[in-house]
Write a protein that holds these residues in place. Structure first.
Motif, mmCIF file in Angstrom:
data_model
loop_
_atom_site.group_PDB
_atom_site.id
_atom_site.type_symbol
_atom_site.label_atom_id
_atom_site.label_comp_id
_atom_site.label_asym_id
_atom_site.label_seq_id
_atom_site.Cartn_x
_atom_site.Cartn_y
_atom_site.Cartn_z
ATOM 1 N N TYR A 1 -38.152 89.714 17.441
ATOM 2 C CA TYR A 1 -36.339 90.652 17.584
ATOM 3 C C TYR A 1 -36.434 90.401 16.234
ATOM 4 C CZ TYR A 1 -36.776 88.776 22.469
ATOM 5 O OH TYR A 1 -37.903 88.889 23.435
ATOM 6 N N GLY A 2 -36.659 89.679 14.988
ATOM 7 C CA GLY A 2 -36.374 89.187 13.868
ATOM 8 C C GLY A 2 -35.181 88.898 13.774
ATOM 9 N N ALA A 3 -35.086 87.843 14.745
ATOM 10 C CA ALA A 3 -33.803 86.596 15.391
ATOM 11 C C ALA A 3 -33.351 86.414 14.499
ATOM 12 C CB ALA A 3 -34.055 86.445 16.593
ATOM 13 N N HIS A 4 -32.344 86.150 13.638
ATOM 14 C CA HIS A 4 -31.725 84.866 13.018
ATOM 15 C C HIS A 4 -31.797 83.600 13.405
ATOM 16 C CE1 HIS A 4 -29.857 83.346 9.706
ATOM 17 N NE2 HIS A 4 -29.085 82.554 10.619
ATOM 18 N N HIS A 5 -32.250 82.439 12.678
ATOM 19 C CA HIS A 5 -31.519 80.796 13.216
ATOM 20 C C HIS A 5 -31.956 79.964 12.318
ATOM 21 C CE1 HIS A 5 -33.142 81.084 17.965
ATOM 22 N NE2 HIS A 5 -33.976 81.804 17.605
ATOM 23 N N ASP A 6 -30.369 79.740 12.597
ATOM 24 C CA ASP A 6 -30.257 78.910 10.733
ATOM 25 C C ASP A 6 -30.832 77.566 11.202
ATOM 26 O OD1 ASP A 6 -27.712 79.763 10.852
ATOM 27 O OD2 ASP A 6 -26.032 78.770 11.217
ATOM 28 N N ILE A 7 -31.489 77.307 10.106
ATOM 29 C CA ILE A 7 -32.393 76.180 9.642
ATOM 30 C C ILE A 7 -31.945 75.183 8.523
ATOM 31 C CG2 ILE A 7 -34.582 75.694 8.976
ATOM 32 C CD1 ILE A 7 -35.301 78.565 8.734
ATOM 33 N N VAL A 8 -31.634 73.630 9.370
ATOM 34 C CA VAL A 8 -30.703 72.754 8.603
ATOM 35 C C VAL A 8 -31.620 71.984 8.271
ATOM 36 C CG1 VAL A 8 -28.202 73.554 9.516
ATOM 37 C CG2 VAL A 8 -29.567 71.662 10.615
ATOM 38 N N PRO A 9 -31.661 71.149 7.675
ATOM 39 C CA PRO A 9 -32.081 69.831 7.129
ATOM 40 C C PRO A 9 -31.862 69.061 8.278
ATOM 41 C CG PRO A 9 -31.484 70.250 5.407
ATOM 42 C CD PRO A 9 -30.340 71.597 6.083
ATOM 43 N N VAL A 10 -32.876 67.314 8.107
ATOM 44 C CA VAL A 10 -32.240 66.583 9.710
ATOM 45 C C VAL A 10 -31.332 65.795 8.474
ATOM 46 C CG1 VAL A 10 -32.776 65.049 10.857
ATOM 47 C CG2 VAL A 10 -33.864 66.853 11.497
ATOM 48 N N LEU A 11 -31.590 65.565 7.628
ATOM 49 C CA LEU A 11 -31.557 65.190 6.748
ATOM 50 C C LEU A 11 -29.819 65.237 5.880
ATOM 51 C CD1 LEU A 11 -33.819 62.087 4.968
ATOM 52 C CD2 LEU A 11 -32.074 61.877 7.095
ATOM 53 N N VAL B 1 -39.321 80.028 4.915
ATOM 54 C CA VAL B 1 -39.481 79.394 5.743
ATOM 55 C C VAL B 1 -41.070 79.669 7.118
ATOM 56 C CG1 VAL B 1 -39.001 78.027 7.851
ATOM 57 C CG2 VAL B 1 -37.073 78.243 5.978
ATOM 58 N N VAL B 2 -42.072 79.437 6.574
ATOM 59 C CA VAL B 2 -42.934 80.127 6.971
ATOM 60 C C VAL B 2 -44.046 78.603 8.381
ATOM 61 C CG1 VAL B 2 -43.581 81.687 5.355
ATOM 62 C CG2 VAL B 2 -44.332 79.449 5.412
ATOM 63 N N GLY B 3 -44.787 79.025 9.241
ATOM 64 C CA GLY B 3 -45.704 78.982 9.526
ATOM 65 C C GLY B 3 -47.334 78.796 9.522
ATOM 66 N N PRO B 4 -47.724 77.348 10.147
ATOM 67 C CA PRO B 4 -48.867 78.106 9.492
ATOM 68 C C PRO B 4 -50.042 79.098 10.422
ATOM 69 C CG PRO B 4 -48.618 75.193 11.083
ATOM 70 C CD PRO B 4 -47.452 77.176 10.707
ATOM 71 N N VAL B 5 -49.442 79.439 11.342
ATOM 72 C CA VAL B 5 -50.249 80.819 11.992
ATOM 73 C C VAL B 5 -50.871 82.273 10.888
ATOM 74 C CG1 VAL B 5 -49.750 83.141 14.005
ATOM 75 C CG2 VAL B 5 -49.926 80.202 14.475
ATOM 76 N N CYS B 6 -51.733 81.633 10.982
ATOM 77 C CA CYS B 6 -52.420 83.435 10.398
ATOM 78 C C CYS B 6 -52.205 85.104 10.929
ATOM 79 C CB CYS B 6 -53.752 83.156 10.070
ATOM 80 S SG CYS B 6 -54.554 81.391 9.803
ATOM 81 N N ALA C 1 -36.008 84.487 2.490
ATOM 82 C CA ALA C 1 -35.282 83.685 0.966
ATOM 83 C C ALA C 1 -34.096 82.941 1.576
ATOM 84 C CB ALA C 1 -34.525 85.229 -0.149
ATOM 85 N N ARG C 2 -34.597 82.175 1.973
ATOM 86 C CA ARG C 2 -33.011 81.378 2.955
ATOM 87 C C ARG C 2 -32.706 79.828 2.109
ATOM 88 N NH1 ARG C 2 -32.141 80.419 8.429
ATOM 89 N NH2 ARG C 2 -32.745 82.316 8.431
ATOM 90 N N ALA C 3 -31.625 79.759 1.898
ATOM 91 C CA ALA C 3 -30.999 78.895 0.466
ATOM 92 C C ALA C 3 -31.052 77.711 1.493
ATOM 93 C CB ALA C 3 -29.438 79.171 0.262
ATOM 94 N N LEU C 4 -31.816 76.724 0.916
ATOM 95 C CA LEU C 4 -31.948 75.369 1.392
ATOM 96 C C LEU C 4 -32.377 74.204 0.395
ATOM 97 C CD1 LEU C 4 -35.176 76.358 4.351
ATOM 98 C CD2 LEU C 4 -32.813 75.652 4.638
#
Ligand code: LLP
Length: 421
Positions: A318-328, A341-346, A355-358
């Motif tokens: 859906y092109g959905a946004h999820h906030d991504i936060v470092p655990v530390l 931020v990407v996964g390993p799927v081809c 372009a997420r600021a982390l």
């Protein structure tokens, strides 16, 4: 509000540090907070206080037995859309008298299974379904309690893939035809008309579409009563949206939604049913993953993590946004850099964020996707032969694995090679 907070610089689920779960379970995994599930359920109870009501959790949002039992033990009913979901609700200890069966394509087998097992109500979506249900119920010496799901032709103002209340959508019976179908229903031997049902979509961030739809249901209810039907229940569906970012405008709260219910249908003296899924479970869950590599591309940096589109489908679907936060928790003032931020799927579609600021993160470091408790694990697959992502439930200072990651042997063992090979 949820129960995933930094304490002493470490993200916790209630009183459990996320790294402790990661060390025991491995990543990726989903983790749910009992306190958040219960809090969200209670917000609806408060919103409907004084009105006879049943809050039927939409099992499609999160069908884990432990999650269902957590809510069922609080008194929740369940909204199911398949035999599998019906059996899940029952296995979690929810009686049939608290289960409503929705869905545009229930099969004869599913109708029979729910009738035999006990059901509060079928939300019927078409004439052929109605006739089949009558036939099956009558053959079992029963009368099936039904509400007709009406399509009010209201724009829910949400993502097109999850809007369901417009006339061009496949759902429900056009409201203009409803009186005729109720007349037919009342004359069928295996049908007991008990109410009216409506559901216009998911992740609604405004109240006005609810107001329009419930207003039309109120009008229809008066007309049906004038026609001689006993309408004692109104199922108003689910759909209340949640905040997916901490910066965006807050969607309406259950109390405001409850007020709309009171204003539109409160005077009808009906028992109110609602079917929230996302609001209860969405912000009660995280998806936790680890960094595999940080890769420098041409003018781009890719944070490659061990969760992928098969584990959390919403961004690719859906092109959905999820906030991504470092655990530390990053130190105050620490520099952030943008990365994809990407996964390993081809597939290039296996991208969670562009372009997420982390803050700078490297191999083995943990990060968490927020708002992943609804439509997360339930939509996961084993694409790319990646083991189905496990689930963990936290309560206070302890946690339990509520669905284990399958072993590779289990995964291989599900296939059969025919004797001729
Ligand atoms: N009742 C019915 C009949 C439904 O179709 C749905 C959701 C609900 C209740 C629960 O709606 P909620 O309160 O969760 O908004 N996979 C999509 C969402 C699909 C929703 C489908 N129907 C997503 O990840 O956004």
């Amino acid at each position: 509000m949820d129960h995933f907070l930094y304490r002493g610089g470490v993200l916790h689920a209630e009183d459990v540090p996320i790294p402790e779960i990661a060390a025991s379970v491995g990543t990726p995994f989903y983790v749910y907070s009992t306190a958040t599930l219960a809090r969200h359920y209670r917000l609806f109870q408060e919103a409907l206080a004084g009105l006879p009501h049943l809050i039927c959790f939409a099992v499609k949002a999160n069908g884990n037995l432990a999650v269902l039992k957590t809510l069922g033990d609080l008194g929740a009913g369940m909204d199911v859309v398949s035999a599998g979901e019906y059996l899940r609700a029952r296995a979690a200890g929810v009686p049939g008298s608290r289960i409503v069966f929705s869905g545009v394509g229930k099969t004869r087998g599913e109708l029979r299974l729910a009738l035999a097992g006990g059901i509060r109500q079928f939300n019927v979506e078409s004439e052929p379904e109605l006739r089949a249900l009558s036939e099956i119920a009558a053959s079992m010496g029963l009368r099936a309690p039904i509400a007709l799901r009406v399509n009010p032709d209201v724009d829910a103002k949400t993502h097109e893939k999850i809007a369901t209340g417009k006339s061009e959508n496949k759902f429900g019976i056009p409201i203009a035809r409803a009186r005729a179908v109720y007349a037919e229903a009342a004359a069928l031997p295996g049908i007991d008309v008990v109410g009216v049902d409506v559901h216009i979509g998911s992740q609604l961030t405004e109240l006005d579409p609810f107001r329009q739809a419930f207003g039309k249901v109120a009008e229809l209810t008066r007309a049906l009563r004038a026609d001689g039907h006993v309408i004692r229940r109104l199922d108003l569906g689910g759909g209340l949206g949640i905040p997916y970012t901490r910066s965006n405008e807050a969607p309406p709260l259950p109390l405001d939604y409850g007020q709309v219910i009171r204003e539109t249908v409160g005077a009808l003296g009906c028992e109110i049913e609602i079917e929230p899924g996302r609001f209860i479970a969405g912000n009660a869950g995280l998806l936790v993953a680890s960094v595999i590599w940080l890769k420098e591309g041409e003018g781009r940096r890719f944070l490659i993590i061990d969760a992928a589109m098969n584990d959390l489908a919403r961004p690719s679907m859906y092109g959905a946004h999820h906030d991504i936060v470092p655990v530390l928790e990053p130190a105050a003032g620490v520099e952030h850099a943008t990365c994809d931020v990407v996964g390993p799927v081809c597939e290039t579609g296996d991208t969670f964020a562009r372009a997420r600021a982390l803050p700078a993160m490297g191999e083995g470091e943990l990060l968490a996707f927020r708002s992943a408790g609804a439509y997360g694990a339930v939509m996961a697959s084993e694409y790319n032969a990646r083991p189905l992502v496990p689930e963990v439930l936290v309560r206070g200072d302890h946690f339990a694995v509520i669905r284990a990651r399958p072993s590779y042997d289990e995964m291989l063992g599900r296939d059969t090679i025919p004797a001729w090979l």
